[in-house]
Design a protein around this motif. Sequence first.
Motif, PDB file in Angstrom:
ATOM      1  N   GLY A   1       0.813  -1.214   0.000  1.00 25.34           N
ATOM      2  CA  GLY A   1       0.000   0.000   0.000  1.00 25.34           C
ATOM      3  C   GLY A   1       0.843   1.259   0.000  1.00 25.34           C
ATOM      4  O   GLY A   1       0.534   2.233  -0.714  1.00 25.34           O
ATOM      5  N   ALA A   2       1.905   1.265   0.796  1.00 19.47           N
ATOM      6  CA  ALA A   2       2.797   2.424   0.815  1.00 19.47           C
ATOM      7  C   ALA A   2       3.442   2.616  -0.551  1.00 19.47           C
ATOM      8  O   ALA A   2       3.508   3.740  -1.076  1.00 19.47           O
ATOM      9  N   ARG A   3       3.906   1.529  -1.137  1.00 16.13           N
ATOM     10  CA  ARG A   3       4.605   1.628  -2.425  1.00 16.13           C
ATOM     11  C   ARG A   3       3.669   2.034  -3.548  1.00 16.13           C
ATOM     12  O   ARG A   3       4.056   2.764  -4.464  1.00 16.13           O
ATOM     13  N   LEU A   4       2.433   1.564  -3.528  1.00 15.21           N
ATOM     14  CA  LEU A   4       1.466   1.991  -4.542  1.00 15.21           C
ATOM     15  C   LEU A   4       1.264   3.503  -4.516  1.00 15.21           C
ATOM     16  O   LEU A   4       1.048   4.128  -5.560  1.00 15.21           O
ATOM     17  N   ALA A   5       1.321   4.077  -3.335  1.00 16.30           N
ATOM     18  CA  ALA A   5       1.149   5.525  -3.199  1.00 16.30           C
ATOM     19  C   ALA A   5       2.433   6.302  -3.491  1.00 16.30           C
ATOM     20  O   ALA A   5       2.406   7.530  -3.554  1.00 16.30           O
ATOM     21  N   GLY A   6       3.550   5.590  -3.617  1.00 11.51           N
ATOM     22  CA  GLY A   6       4.832   6.263  -3.787  1.00 11.51           C
ATOM     23  C   GLY A   6       5.436   6.714  -2.477  1.00 11.51           C
ATOM     24  O   GLY A   6       6.426   7.464  -2.471  1.00 11.51           O
ATOM     25  N   ALA A   7       4.848   6.281  -1.355  1.00 13.04           N
ATOM     26  CA  ALA A   7       5.369   6.629  -0.034  1.00 13.04           C
ATOM     27  C   ALA A   7       6.439   5.623   0.379  1.00 13.04           C
ATOM     28  O   ALA A   7       6.642   4.595  -0.268  1.00 13.04           O
ATOM     29  N   GLU A   8       7.110   5.914   1.490  1.00 13.22           N
ATOM     30  CA  GLU A   8       8.184   5.052   1.969  1.00 13.22           C
ATOM     31  C   GLU A   8       7.677   4.152   3.099  1.00 13.22           C
ATOM     32  O   GLU A   8       7.247   4.651   4.140  1.00 13.22           O
ATOM     33  N   PRO A   9       7.744   2.823   2.934  1.00 12.06           N
ATOM     34  CA  PRO A   9       7.385   1.936   4.047  1.00 12.06           C
ATOM     35  C   PRO A   9       8.555   1.815   5.017  1.00 12.06           C
ATOM     36  O   PRO A   9       9.714   1.705   4.599  1.00 12.06           O
ATOM     37  N   VAL A  10       8.258   1.870   6.309  1.00 11.15           N
ATOM     38  CA  VAL A  10       9.285   1.697   7.331  1.00 11.15           C
ATOM     39  C   VAL A  10       8.766   0.668   8.336  1.00 11.15           C
ATOM     40  O   VAL A  10       7.567   0.583   8.591  1.00 11.15           O
ATOM     41  N   VAL A  11       9.684  -0.127   8.900  1.00  8.70           N
ATOM     42  CA  VAL A  11       9.293  -1.175   9.839  1.00  8.70           C
ATOM     43  C   VAL A  11       9.667  -0.769  11.258  1.00  8.70           C
ATOM     44  O   VAL A  11      10.534   0.072  11.474  1.00  8.70           O
ATOM     45  N   TYR A  12       8.983  -1.388  12.203  1.00 14.47           N
ATOM     46  CA  TYR A  12       9.280  -1.099  13.613  1.00 14.47           C
ATOM     47  C   TYR A  12       9.143  -2.356  14.447  1.00 14.47           C
ATOM     48  O   TYR A  12       8.430  -3.293  14.084  1.00 14.47           O
ATOM     49  N   ASP A  13       9.844  -2.353  15.570  1.00 18.66           N
ATOM     50  CA  ASP A  13       9.632  -3.344  16.628  1.00 18.66           C
ATOM     51  C   ASP A  13       8.747  -2.748  17.717  1.00 18.66           C
ATOM     52  O   ASP A  13       7.878  -3.420  18.264  1.00 18.66           O
ATOM     53  N   ASP A  14       8.980  -1.476  18.038  1.00 18.42           N
ATOM     54  CA  ASP A  14       8.187  -0.731  19.004  1.00 18.42           C
ATOM     55  C   ASP A  14       7.803   0.584  18.343  1.00 18.42           C
ATOM     56  O   ASP A  14       8.679   1.408  18.034  1.00 18.42           O
TER      57      ASP A  14
END
Length: 368
Positions: A131-144
């Motif tokens: 979903g982030a990539r379809l919008a051209g946004a940057e996906p970021v991951v988290y643990d907390d």
Amino acid sequence: MAPVTAVSARLPVFPWDRLEPHKATATAHPGGIVDLSVGTPVDPVPEVIQRALAESSDTPGYPTVWGTPRLRDALVDWGTRRLGAPDLDHARVLPLVGSKEFVAWLPTQLGLGPGDRVAHPRLAYPTYEVGARLAGAEPVVYDDPTELDPTHLRLLWLNSPSNPTGQVLGAERLRAAVEWARRHGVLVVSDECYLELGWEAEPVSVLHPEVSGGSSEGLLAVHSLSKRSNLAGYRAAFVLGDAAVLAELLRVRKHGGMMVPAPVQAATVAALGDDAHVARQRERYARRRTALRAALEGAGFRVEHSEASLYLWATRDEPCWETVAALAGRGVLVAPGDFYGPAGERFVRVALTAPDERVEQAVHRLEG
């Protein structure tokens, strides 16, 4: 064709395409395949829902994107009763054409784009990243999530119970995430599609007052009838929460014609009004879960988290594709953990969504 190529280039390889060779191996087993790789329902659609769908089949006109008043009443009533949400009304509910389309297109519908960031758990359903990539946004991951850099962060996905791990976040952890997001002006969207399938923990919604403080401001909760009511084929889902955000999404979705079919709206009303079929389906999954967990542990696997949802998150401390190949040789197909991120590279996800006879076969093969 260049624009299509440009969009597809932003997306990862569709994960299940990589599983096809192992599916072929499992299918060739003398007893046939036991497919535990996908969480798709296999049990009958409850009669009360089928009847509601059939009785609404003569609806030649266009449905509305917002849904019928009867459907909105049902969403409000269920969210108040089941989630404990204190402030729901028609302005705080919106039907969806399945939850996956919402996950995939929400960043685009919110107007996110280059320079914006979307956060999701490190181990997660792949469509958050898509979903982030379809919008051209940057996906970021988290643990907390409370340790994220809030710079340009527009959307924070929570997922409890988790897909793939089945982990449940308690009210305290959810509340900390909500308070952090509100301080930084970040929209929280909680994917709660497995909330009614708690086994060793009782999942709580982000809209519960212990989490939300009694207000849905800055919060959305996504729910689906696919798992709890066997309605994956109906594409029946909904989102509840912040009235201002949902009003904007309603305007966008009207332009896009994102309408839940009228018979499915009627079926949703019936599904939300009947708790008996949910209890029966839970019993089916509970039996399968008990049998598969015992068989996996007897075969040398360790099951982690898995206190809720339709999956067992299992490892025998080897690369996940080695596990997939070994089980496929026994005619059992499971999903490799790295489908959900590199952190899952030594785990497999085992779904409970197979008929009882097939589950018995899987247990026999694991014990053999």
